[in-house]
Design a protein around this motif. Structure first.
Motif, short mmCIF file in Angstrom:
data_model
loop_
_atom_site.label_atom_id
_atom_site.label_comp_id
_atom_site.label_asym_id
_atom_site.label_seq_id
_atom_site.Cartn_x
_atom_site.Cartn_y
_atom_site.Cartn_z
N TYR A 9 36.15 27.14 20.23
CA TYR A 9 37.05 25.73 20.09
C TYR A 9 38.28 26.17 20.72
N ASP A 10 38.96 24.98 21.08
CA ASP A 10 39.55 25.28 22.78
C ASP A 10 41.32 25.55 21.98
N PRO A 11 41.45 26.31 23.03
CA PRO A 11 42.49 26.93 22.86
C PRO A 11 43.84 26.38 22.51
N THR A 12 44.03 24.83 22.86
CA THR A 12 45.23 23.93 22.11
C THR A 12 44.90 23.61 20.97
N ARG A 13 44.02 24.51 20.05
CA ARG A 13 43.87 23.83 18.30
C ARG A 13 43.85 25.61 17.65
N THR A 14 43.27 26.36 18.64
CA THR A 14 43.81 27.45 17.89
C THR A 14 45.14 28.16 17.91
N GLY A 15 45.85 27.65 19.13
CA GLY A 15 46.75 28.69 19.59
C GLY A 15 46.35 29.68 20.87
N VAL A 16 45.77 29.96 20.75
CA VAL A 16 45.31 31.62 21.44
C VAL A 16 46.01 31.55 22.86
N CYS A 17 46.63 32.41 23.26
CA CYS A 17 46.87 31.91 24.71
C CYS A 17 45.25 32.58 25.55
N MET A 18 46.03 32.09 26.42
CA MET A 18 44.20 31.92 27.57
C MET A 18 43.72 33.75 27.93
N LYS A 19 44.63 34.76 27.94
CA LYS A 19 43.84 36.12 28.43
C LYS A 19 43.36 36.33 27.05
N GLN A 20 43.50 35.76 25.86
CA GLN A 20 42.61 36.53 24.33
C GLN A 20 41.69 35.55 24.33
N GLN A 21 41.16 34.53 24.86
CA GLN A 21 40.81 33.18 24.79
C GLN A 21 39.39 33.51 26.16
N LYS A 22 40.47 33.81 27.29
CA LYS A 22 38.95 34.91 27.91
C LYS A 22 38.59 35.60 27.49
N LYS A 23 38.75 36.83 26.88
CA LYS A 23 38.22 37.75 26.59
C LYS A 23 36.99 37.38 24.63
N LEU A 24 37.85 36.22 24.68
CA LEU A 24 36.60 35.57 23.64
C LEU A 24 36.13 35.02 23.48
N HIS A 25 35.30 34.09 24.92
CA HIS A 25 34.87 33.94 25.76
C HIS A 25 33.48 34.72 26.06
N GLU A 26 34.12 36.01 27.13
CA GLU A 26 33.57 36.94 26.91
C GLU A 26 32.37 37.80 26.02
N ALA A 27 33.19 38.31 24.77
CA ALA A 27 32.54 38.91 24.09
C ALA A 27 31.16 38.04 22.90
N ILE A 28 31.69 36.37 23.20
CA ILE A 28 30.75 35.52 22.58
C ILE A 28 29.74 35.28 23.27
N ASN A 29 29.89 35.59 24.53
CA ASN A 29 28.70 35.50 25.02
C ASN A 29 27.70 36.81 25.72
N THR A 30 28.44 37.85 25.61
CA THR A 30 27.88 39.05 24.80
C THR A 30 27.43 40.06 23.47
N ALA A 31 28.19 38.78 22.72
CA ALA A 31 27.20 38.79 21.36
C ALA A 31 26.39 38.26 21.62
N ARG A 32 25.76 36.59 21.85
CA ARG A 32 24.81 36.19 21.97
C ARG A 32 23.58 36.88 22.52
N ASP A 33 23.89 37.18 23.76
CA ASP A 33 23.11 38.64 24.53
C ASP A 33 22.12 39.20 23.66
N HIS A 34 23.27 40.11 23.14
CA HIS A 34 22.79 41.07 21.87
C HIS A 34 22.20 40.86 20.82
N GLY A 35 22.26 39.39 20.07
CA GLY A 35 21.69 38.88 18.82
C GLY A 35 22.70 39.04 18.23
N PHE A 36 23.26 38.91 18.07
CA PHE A 36 24.11 39.26 17.21
C PHE A 36 24.77 37.69 16.82
N LEU A 37 24.97 36.92 17.33
CA LEU A 37 25.23 35.05 17.35
C LEU A 37 23.93 34.30 17.00
N PRO A 38 24.05 33.41 17.17
CA PRO A 38 22.88 32.67 17.26
C PRO A 38 22.90 31.53 18.48
#
Length: 243
Positions: free
Chosen positions: A153-182
């Motif tokens: 989701y775009d941060p304008t929808r969730t209201g998350v700051c840019m610093k936390q949005q960057k952490k979300l992207h990194e965590a989601i990519n890592t979770a997909r690489d490890h098989g936690f997310l499809p």
């Protein structure tokens, strides 16, 4: 001397209702404090010391809550504290960005916490210290991913700051690489003509011809007669190398 003390006692007795009212309110506030805040102190301790002790205990409770979910942040989403605060909604549901004017800006703020200072209206991730972004915290990451497209989701929808949005992207990519997310792979329908082997470009190669001694590989090669002048020039050039 005794008469003077009696006079002072009478004056205090007349003013007692107005003087004792704030003291009674102070005593009622002390009774509302947790009982454990006064265990380590004597009953004759000063009131300021009692309040400092209660504040310290509240800070210790908050620190214990942070340490409780630091190693396993996904346990917070299954706790009663989270259900009581958010229910079944995601952490960003109902959050309203604090901006000037009627039209919100196209980007959220860079960060909500600068050093020890926190902004007035922090984002949904920064306002709750128990919400920790981690690649194993799958339930939290799924709240920021669209179930239809698989996009974040775009941060304008969730209201998350840019610093936390960057952490979300990194965590989601890592979770997909490890098989936690499809992965969301788009479906593409291929036509059979693109992969057919019936045309000449990808047709089957014919078997090699069997050659006998004295025959050339190509029939047209034996029919070619070279120019004698050109052959003479080549022989003259490479005379030293020819035997």
């Amino acid at each position: 001397m005794a008469a003077s003390f009696q006079g002072i006692a009478k004056v205090l007795g007349c003013l007692s209702p107005s003087l004792l009212h704030p003291l009674r309110q102070y005593q009622s506030c002390l009774q509302r404090l947790p009982v454990r805040s006064c265990l380590g102190l004597s009953p004759f301790a000063s009131p300021s010391r009692l309040f400092c002790k209660a504040a310290l205990l509240q800070d210790e409770d908050a620190a214990e809550a942070l340490l409780r979910y630091k190693d396993r942040p996904w346990d917070y989403l299954e706790s009663e504290e989270y259900i009581e605060r958010y229910g079944t909604n995601p952490v960003w549901a109902g959050y309203r960005r604090n901006h000037k004017g009627g039209i919100p800006p196209q980007k959220t703020r860079k960060t909500c916490i600068r050093g020890d200072k926190i902004c007035g209206n922090p984002c949904p991730v920064c306002r709750d210290p128990n919400v920790l972004i981690h690649h194993q915290n799958v339930k939290l990451l799924q709240q920021f991913i669209s179930p239809h497209t698989g996009l974040v989701y775009d941060p304008t929808r969730t209201g998350v700051c840019m610093k936390q949005q960057k952490k979300l992207h990194e965590a989601i990519n890592t979770a997909r690489d490890h098989g936690f997310l499809p992965f969301q792979i788009p479906y593409v329908e291929f036509s059979g003509e693109d992969y057919s082997n019936s045309h000449d470009a990808v047709g089957s190669t014919p078997p090699a011809q069997s050659l006998t001694s004295g025959e050339t590989w190509y029939k047209w090669y034996s029919e070619i007669t070279p120019d004698e002048n050109e052959v003479a020039k080549v022989k003259k050039t490479y005379k030293a190398y020819l035997k």
